[in-house]
Design a protein around this motif. Structure first.
Motif, short mmCIF file in Angstrom:
data_model
loop_
_atom_site.label_atom_id
_atom_site.label_comp_id
_atom_site.label_asym_id
_atom_site.label_seq_id
_atom_site.Cartn_x
_atom_site.Cartn_y
_atom_site.Cartn_z
N LYS A 55 -40.59 30.40 -6.25
CA LYS A 55 -40.54 29.23 -5.38
C LYS A 55 -41.79 28.37 -5.54
CE LYS A 55 -37.58 31.27 -1.84
NZ LYS A 55 -37.39 31.50 -0.39
N GLU A 56 -41.70 27.14 -5.07
CA GLU A 56 -42.86 26.27 -5.09
C GLU A 56 -43.81 26.63 -3.96
OE1 GLU A 56 -40.83 22.28 -7.05
OE2 GLU A 56 -41.64 22.22 -5.03
N ARG A 57 -45.06 26.25 -4.16
CA ARG A 57 -46.04 26.49 -3.11
C ARG A 57 -45.69 25.61 -1.90
NH1 ARG A 57 -52.13 26.66 -5.04
NH2 ARG A 57 -51.75 24.46 -5.49
N GLU A 58 -45.85 26.18 -0.70
CA GLU A 58 -45.47 25.46 0.51
C GLU A 58 -46.59 25.49 1.54
OE1 GLU A 58 -42.05 27.27 2.31
OE2 GLU A 58 -43.12 29.13 2.79
N PHE A 59 -46.58 24.51 2.39
CA PHE A 59 -47.54 24.39 3.50
C PHE A 59 -47.27 25.47 4.53
CE2 PHE A 59 -50.18 22.42 6.63
CZ PHE A 59 -49.49 22.51 7.83
N VAL A 60 -48.35 26.07 5.04
CA VAL A 60 -48.24 27.05 6.12
C VAL A 60 -48.88 26.51 7.40
CG1 VAL A 60 -48.85 29.36 6.93
CG2 VAL A 60 -48.21 29.00 4.52
N THR A 61 -50.15 26.11 7.31
CA THR A 61 -50.84 25.64 8.49
C THR A 61 -52.11 24.91 8.09
OG1 THR A 61 -51.91 26.35 10.57
CG2 THR A 61 -52.11 27.83 8.70
N THR A 62 -52.62 24.06 9.01
CA THR A 62 -53.87 23.37 8.78
C THR A 62 -54.63 23.25 10.09
OG1 THR A 62 -54.87 21.34 7.89
CG2 THR A 62 -52.86 21.09 9.15
N SER A 84 -58.04 21.05 11.97
CA SER A 84 -58.98 19.94 11.89
C SER A 84 -60.42 20.43 11.80
CB SER A 84 -58.81 19.02 13.10
OG SER A 84 -59.13 19.73 14.29
N TRP A 85 -61.34 19.50 11.58
CA TRP A 85 -62.73 19.86 11.32
C TRP A 85 -63.36 20.65 12.47
CZ3 TRP A 85 -67.07 18.19 14.08
CH2 TRP A 85 -66.80 17.27 15.10
N ASN A 86 -62.96 20.34 13.69
CA ASN A 86 -63.58 21.01 14.84
C ASN A 86 -62.67 22.06 15.47
OD1 ASN A 86 -61.66 19.38 15.96
ND2 ASN A 86 -62.99 18.47 17.52
N GLY A 87 -61.55 22.31 14.82
CA GLY A 87 -60.63 23.32 15.35
C GLY A 87 -59.75 22.83 16.48
N GLY A 88 -59.89 21.57 16.84
CA GLY A 88 -59.17 21.06 18.00
C GLY A 88 -57.72 20.73 17.75
N THR A 89 -57.34 20.58 16.50
CA THR A 89 -55.97 20.24 16.14
C THR A 89 -55.47 21.20 15.07
OG1 THR A 89 -56.35 17.89 16.60
CG2 THR A 89 -54.44 18.46 15.24
N THR A 90 -54.28 21.72 15.30
CA THR A 90 -53.65 22.59 14.32
C THR A 90 -52.19 22.18 14.14
OG1 THR A 90 -53.07 24.22 16.02
CG2 THR A 90 -55.14 24.57 14.83
N TYR A 91 -51.68 22.43 12.95
CA TYR A 91 -50.26 22.19 12.65
C TYR A 91 -49.73 23.41 11.92
CZ TYR A 91 -51.48 17.29 13.52
OH TYR A 91 -51.94 16.13 14.07
N TYR A 92 -48.48 23.72 12.19
CA TYR A 92 -47.85 24.89 11.57
C TYR A 92 -46.48 24.52 11.01
CZ TYR A 92 -51.32 27.59 14.16
OH TYR A 92 -52.50 28.11 14.67
N ALA A 93 -46.13 25.18 9.92
CA ALA A 93 -44.76 25.09 9.44
C ALA A 93 -43.85 25.75 10.47
CB ALA A 93 -44.63 25.81 8.09
N ASP A 94 -42.64 25.25 10.59
CA ASP A 94 -41.70 25.80 11.57
C ASP A 94 -41.46 27.30 11.34
OD1 ASP A 94 -39.58 22.84 11.78
OD2 ASP A 94 -41.44 23.37 12.82
N SER A 95 -41.50 27.70 10.10
CA SER A 95 -41.19 29.09 9.77
C SER A 95 -42.23 30.09 10.28
CB SER A 95 -41.05 29.26 8.25
OG SER A 95 -42.24 28.86 7.59
N VAL A 96 -43.43 29.61 10.61
CA VAL A 96 -44.49 30.53 11.06
C VAL A 96 -44.95 30.23 12.48
CG1 VAL A 96 -45.26 30.77 8.68
CG2 VAL A 96 -46.47 29.20 10.21
N LYS A 97 -44.46 29.16 13.05
CA LYS A 97 -44.90 28.75 14.38
C LYS A 97 -44.64 29.86 15.39
CE LYS A 97 -44.26 24.44 14.79
NZ LYS A 97 -43.64 23.12 14.96
N GLY A 98 -45.65 30.15 16.20
CA GLY A 98 -45.53 31.20 17.19
C GLY A 98 -45.89 32.59 16.68
N ARG A 99 -46.04 32.72 15.37
CA ARG A 99 -46.38 34.02 14.79
C ARG A 99 -47.74 34.00 14.11
NH1 ARG A 99 -43.52 35.93 10.67
NH2 ARG A 99 -42.89 33.87 9.89
N PHE A 100 -48.09 32.87 13.52
CA PHE A 100 -49.35 32.75 12.79
C PHE A 100 -50.32 31.88 13.61
CE2 PHE A 100 -47.72 33.25 8.13
CZ PHE A 100 -47.07 34.42 8.50
N THR A 101 -51.62 32.19 13.47
CA THR A 101 -52.65 31.40 14.13
C THR A 101 -53.80 31.15 13.16
OG1 THR A 101 -52.12 32.40 16.27
CG2 THR A 101 -54.24 31.27 16.07
#
Length: 125
Positions: free
Chosen positions: A43-50, A52-69
């Motif tokens: 498979k192709e490489r896919e986004f998991v999470t990111t 921000s510089w100060n930790g105040g903002t995070t985004y998750y792929a739907d497939s890992v949301k609620g399980r990964f931090t």
């Protein structure tokens, strides 16, 4: 030259947990975004999470949301990925990455400037 060194992968059973760490060196990443991507076999490489510089903002792929931090410690130049409730479909090589041109989090591979070497995570059923 920036280096990203990952650690913490391995083999775990379904439902288990793993923690990945990524240490940056060579250039301060205090004002950069950090992220994790993964690539499963065939498979192709896919986004998991990111994060921000100060930790105040995070985004998750739907497939890992609620399980990964994702978290970061700018004093130690590290970023971590805590993975809980792992599933066989989480099996992949995981890559950390640093995006120096954006501070608020980055979703696309093209936004990242440096990458780690990759770390295998295998979840057995």
């Amino acid at each position: 030259q920036v280096q990203l060194v990952e650690s913490g992968g391995g083999l775990v059973q379904t439902g288990g947990s793993l923690r990945l760490s990524c240490a940056t060196s060579g250039r301060s990443c205090i004002h950069c975004s950090m992220g994790w991507f993964r690539q499963a076999p065939g498979k192709e490489r896919e986004f998991v999470t990111t994060i921000s510089w100060n930790g105040g903002t995070t985004y998750y792929a739907d497939s890992v949301k609620g399980r990964f931090t994702i978290s970061r410690d700018n004093a130690k130049n590290t970023v971590a990925l805590q993975m809980n409730s792992l599933k066989p479909e989480d099996t992949a090589v995981y890559y950390c990455a640093a995006a120096y041109r954006t501070a608020g989090g980055a979703y696309y591979e093209k936004d990242y400037d440096y990458w780690g070497q990759g770390n295998q995570v295998t979840v057995s059923s």
